[in-house]
Scaffold this motif. Structure first.
Motif, PDB file in Angstrom:
ATOM      1  N   ARG A 170       0.816  -1.213   0.000  1.00 32.22           N
ATOM      2  CA  ARG A 170       0.000   0.000   0.000  1.00 32.22           C
ATOM      3  C   ARG A 170       0.851   1.266   0.000  1.00 32.22           C
ATOM      4  O   ARG A 170       0.474   2.268  -0.597  1.00 32.22           O
ATOM      5  N   TYR A 171       2.020   1.215   0.675  1.00 33.97           N
ATOM      6  CA  TYR A 171       2.865   2.405   0.809  1.00 33.97           C
ATOM      7  C   TYR A 171       4.297   2.118   0.337  1.00 33.97           C
ATOM      8  O   TYR A 171       5.243   2.236   1.126  1.00 33.97           O
ATOM      9  N   PRO A 172       4.493   1.775  -0.922  1.00 37.35           N
ATOM     10  CA  PRO A 172       5.846   1.430  -1.386  1.00 37.35           C
ATOM     11  C   PRO A 172       6.816   2.613  -1.341  1.00 37.35           C
ATOM     12  O   PRO A 172       7.993   2.429  -1.008  1.00 37.35           O
ATOM     13  N   ASP A 221       1.706 -14.848  -3.230  1.00 39.01           N
ATOM     14  CA  ASP A 221       2.877 -15.618  -3.638  1.00 39.01           C
ATOM     15  C   ASP A 221       4.092 -15.249  -2.791  1.00 39.01           C
ATOM     16  O   ASP A 221       4.831 -16.119  -2.311  1.00 39.01           O
ATOM     17  N   VAL A 222       4.307 -13.953  -2.597  1.00 40.74           N
ATOM     18  CA  VAL A 222       5.444 -13.489  -1.802  1.00 40.74           C
ATOM     19  C   VAL A 222       5.274 -13.923  -0.346  1.00 40.74           C
ATOM     20  O   VAL A 222       6.222 -14.379   0.295  1.00 40.74           O
ATOM     21  N   HIS A 223       4.052 -13.792   0.170  1.00 40.93           N
ATOM     22  CA  HIS A 223       3.794 -14.206   1.552  1.00 40.93           C
ATOM     23  C   HIS A 223       4.067 -15.696   1.727  1.00 40.93           C
ATOM     24  O   HIS A 223       4.660 -16.120   2.719  1.00 40.93           O
ATOM     25  N   LEU A 263      10.685  -4.976  -0.977  1.00 38.75           N
ATOM     26  CA  LEU A 263      11.261  -3.999  -1.906  1.00 38.75           C
ATOM     27  C   LEU A 263      11.786  -4.689  -3.164  1.00 38.75           C
ATOM     28  O   LEU A 263      11.652  -4.161  -4.274  1.00 38.75           O
ATOM     29  N   ASP A 264      12.363  -5.869  -3.002  1.00 38.85           N
ATOM     30  CA  ASP A 264      12.812  -6.639  -4.160  1.00 38.85           C
ATOM     31  C   ASP A 264      11.621  -7.032  -5.024  1.00 38.85           C
ATOM     32  O   ASP A 264      11.671  -6.954  -6.262  1.00 38.85           O
ATOM     33  N   TRP A 265      10.542  -7.439  -4.365  1.00 38.02           N
ATOM     34  CA  TRP A 265       9.303  -7.791  -5.062  1.00 38.02           C
ATOM     35  C   TRP A 265       8.796  -6.607  -5.879  1.00 38.02           C
ATOM     36  O   TRP A 265       8.514  -6.733  -7.074  1.00 38.02           O
ATOM     37  N   LYS A 266       8.695  -5.459  -5.245  1.00 37.28           N
ATOM     38  CA  LYS A 266       8.149  -4.278  -5.914  1.00 37.28           C
ATOM     39  C   LYS A 266       9.055  -3.778  -7.035  1.00 37.28           C
ATOM     40  O   LYS A 266       8.577  -3.315  -8.066  1.00 37.28           O
ATOM     41  N   PRO A 274       7.542  -7.459  -9.876  1.00 32.88           N
ATOM     42  CA  PRO A 274       6.196  -6.910  -9.648  1.00 32.88           C
ATOM     43  C   PRO A 274       5.072  -7.791 -10.170  1.00 32.88           C
ATOM     44  O   PRO A 274       3.910  -7.586  -9.799  1.00 32.88           O
ATOM     45  N   GLU A 275       5.419  -8.739 -11.014  1.00 33.25           N
ATOM     46  CA  GLU A 275       4.377  -9.623 -11.547  1.00 33.25           C
ATOM     47  C   GLU A 275       3.893 -10.631 -10.502  1.00 33.25           C
ATOM     48  O   GLU A 275       2.831 -11.243 -10.675  1.00 33.25           O
ATOM     49  N   ARG A 276       4.622 -10.793  -9.426  1.00 36.19           N
ATOM     50  CA  ARG A 276       4.233 -11.748  -8.393  1.00 36.19           C
ATOM     51  C   ARG A 276       3.140 -11.145  -7.518  1.00 36.19           C
ATOM     52  O   ARG A 276       3.110  -9.942  -7.263  1.00 36.19           O
TER      53      ARG A 276
END
Length: 209
Positions: free
Chosen positions: A110-112, A192-194, A179-182, A186-188
């Motif tokens: 929500r707050y990247p 999935d990340v959780h 942060l790596d995810w975002k 970002p397609e994940r």
């Protein structure tokens, strides 16, 4: 002080204004850095007069310091709510940690921009708000520490774990992974990340069944 700011309606309006200023500041500072961002730009992005910025905050530095307090406060509240909700549902402390991992991911999703700023500021030592940042950071980590200490006391976790370091590591894991995810994956999905972090948390990455 304006008289209306002491009334419920006035207080609500002021909080709404401060929220707009927080959002404007975090977006601009994430885009171009703290030094390059001016009060005029923050006011313009928030859609308010420059004087409104100074009415609510004495300076740009004070605004940013309060932004850090506000943002980390929201994260801390999310972590605490996740832990308390798990306890009310009768879950284990591992379940509580897992719920906090998810709550942290939801917050960052929500707050990247705020999260990027927060992590960047943790590495700087010459800022006027460094002491404030350390205080609010410890408030967030302390929520995780509390669950770990309860788990040790109840025999769910080994009494050999270093609670402060483990708590900091868990918070850091979520921040860096998110942060790596975002930034790079970002397609994940959040689920999935959780799931990946949940497996790591529960020690299910070695292949042992």
């Amino acid at each position: 002080m304006e008289r209306s700011s002491t009334t419920p309606a006035g207080s609500t309006r002021r909080e709404a204004t401060r929220q707009k200023l927080y959002e404007a500041a975090v977006t601009l500072i994430a885009e171009q850095g703290f030094s390059a961002t001016t009060v005029d730009e923050i006011a313009e992005r928030a859609g308010v007069a420059k004087g409104t910025v100074y009415y609510n905050f004495a300076s740009k530095s004070v605004l940013f310091e309060e932004l850090l307090r506000h943002g980390v406060g929201l994260l801390t509240a999310s972590l605490r709510e996740a832990a308390e909700g798990t306890a009310r549902a009768g879950g284990s402390r591992v379940d509580a940690l897992d719920a906090m991992v998810r709550a942290g991911l939801v917050f960052i999703d929500r707050y990247p921009a705020f999260t990027q700023l927060y992590v960047a500021e943790l590495w700087r030592t010459n800022r006027a708000w460094q002491s404030t940042l350390m205080v609010v950071r410890q408030e967030a980590v302390a929520v995780v520490e509390g669950v770990l200490r309860e788990g040790v006391a109840q025999g769910e976790f080994s009494d050999e774990i270093d609670v402060p370091l483990t708590a900091a590591a868990l918070v850091g894991m979520v921040l860096v992974a998110a942060l790596d995810w975002k930034s790079f994956q970002p397609e994940r999905s959040l689920d999935d990340v959780h799931a990946a972090l949940s497996r790591l948390l529960q020690g299910r990455v070695s292949g042992a069944r």
